[in-house]
Write a protein that holds these residues in place. Structure first.
Motif, PDB file in Angstrom:
ATOM      1  N   ASP A   9       0.843  -1.193   0.000  1.00 46.55           N
ATOM      2  CA  ASP A   9       0.000   0.000   0.000  1.00 46.55           C
ATOM      3  C   ASP A   9       0.883   1.250   0.000  1.00 46.55           C
ATOM      4  OD1 ASP A   9      -2.524   1.233  -0.065  1.00 46.55           O
ATOM      5  OD2 ASP A   9      -2.446   1.629   2.083  1.00 46.55           O
ATOM      6  N   HIS A  11       0.400   5.769   0.246  1.00 43.83           N
ATOM      7  CA  HIS A  11      -0.432   6.973   0.295  1.00 43.83           C
ATOM      8  C   HIS A  11       0.466   8.200   0.178  1.00 43.83           C
ATOM      9  CE1 HIS A  11      -4.372   5.321   1.598  1.00 43.83           C
ATOM     10  NE2 HIS A  11      -3.624   4.329   2.065  1.00 43.83           N
ATOM     11  N   HIS A  44      -3.097  -1.344   6.113  1.00 42.32           N
ATOM     12  CA  HIS A  44      -3.747  -1.736   4.858  1.00 42.32           C
ATOM     13  C   HIS A  44      -2.960  -2.853   4.162  1.00 42.32           C
ATOM     14  CE1 HIS A  44      -5.850   2.473   4.552  1.00 42.32           C
ATOM     15  NE2 HIS A  44      -6.233   1.771   5.606  1.00 42.32           N
TER      16      HIS A  44
HETATM   17 ZN   LIG Z   1      -4.272   2.424   2.116  1.00 40.82          ZN
END
Ligand SMILES: [Zn+2]
Length: 156
Positions: A9, A11, A44
């Motif tokens: 993941d 971000h 995540h």
């Molecule tokens: Zn995420």
């Protein structure tokens, strides 16, 4: 039967906002992660590794970007996934992970992250590994996480 799962993941970071959450710990108030939920990239990635190892699917299937999941604490997803994999007949053997983040030093928070993750999944802390990396200036302005998880099928 043993089965392995992998999760990834990433971000983008922004200044200010709600604070940056990694492994269920607010590690910075200066930065936050752009996301529908709390943007906890490590959790995540772990959720996807666990779902992958147990053949259940992925994070988007179970925790879509609905109003209900807006700004949700991702550790809650992990609690749900821990129950789901047990119900599906699997037991976690171990998990390893890497978090790449150059804006914030994670080392002082590692113990609390491991405690959060182990408590959410109902497993021993010794089974959880989190390794912080600076990214050598290749990942400015982002938080990136990789996780790998080994599970065993438990016969009833
Ligand atoms: Zn995420």
């Amino acid at each position: 039967m043993l089965s392995v799962g992998y999760g990834f993941d990433a971000h983008a970071l922004e200044e200010g906002g709600k604070g940056l959450v990694v492994g269920g710990v607010t590690v910075s108030q200066e930065w936050s992660s752009k996301s529908h939920s709390d943007g906890d990239a490590l959790v995540h990635a772990i959720v996807d590794a666990l779902l992958g190892a147990s053949g259940l699917g992925d994070i988007g299937t179970f925790f879509p970007e609905t109003e209900e999941n807006r700004d949700r604490y991702s550790i809650d997803f992990l609690v749900d996934v821990g129950i789901m994999i047990r119900d599906a007949g699997f037991e976690m053997i171990s998990m390893d992970s890497v978090v790449i983040l150059e804006n914030v030093i994670l080392a002082p928070h590692l113990d609390e992250m491991k405690r959060n993750i182990s408590r959410s999944l109902g497993v021993k802390k010794a089974l959880i590994s989190v390794k912080p990396k600076s990214g050598n200036s290749l990942y400015p302005g982002q938080v990136v996480a990789h996780a790998i998880c080994l599970v065993r099928e438990v016969k009833p």
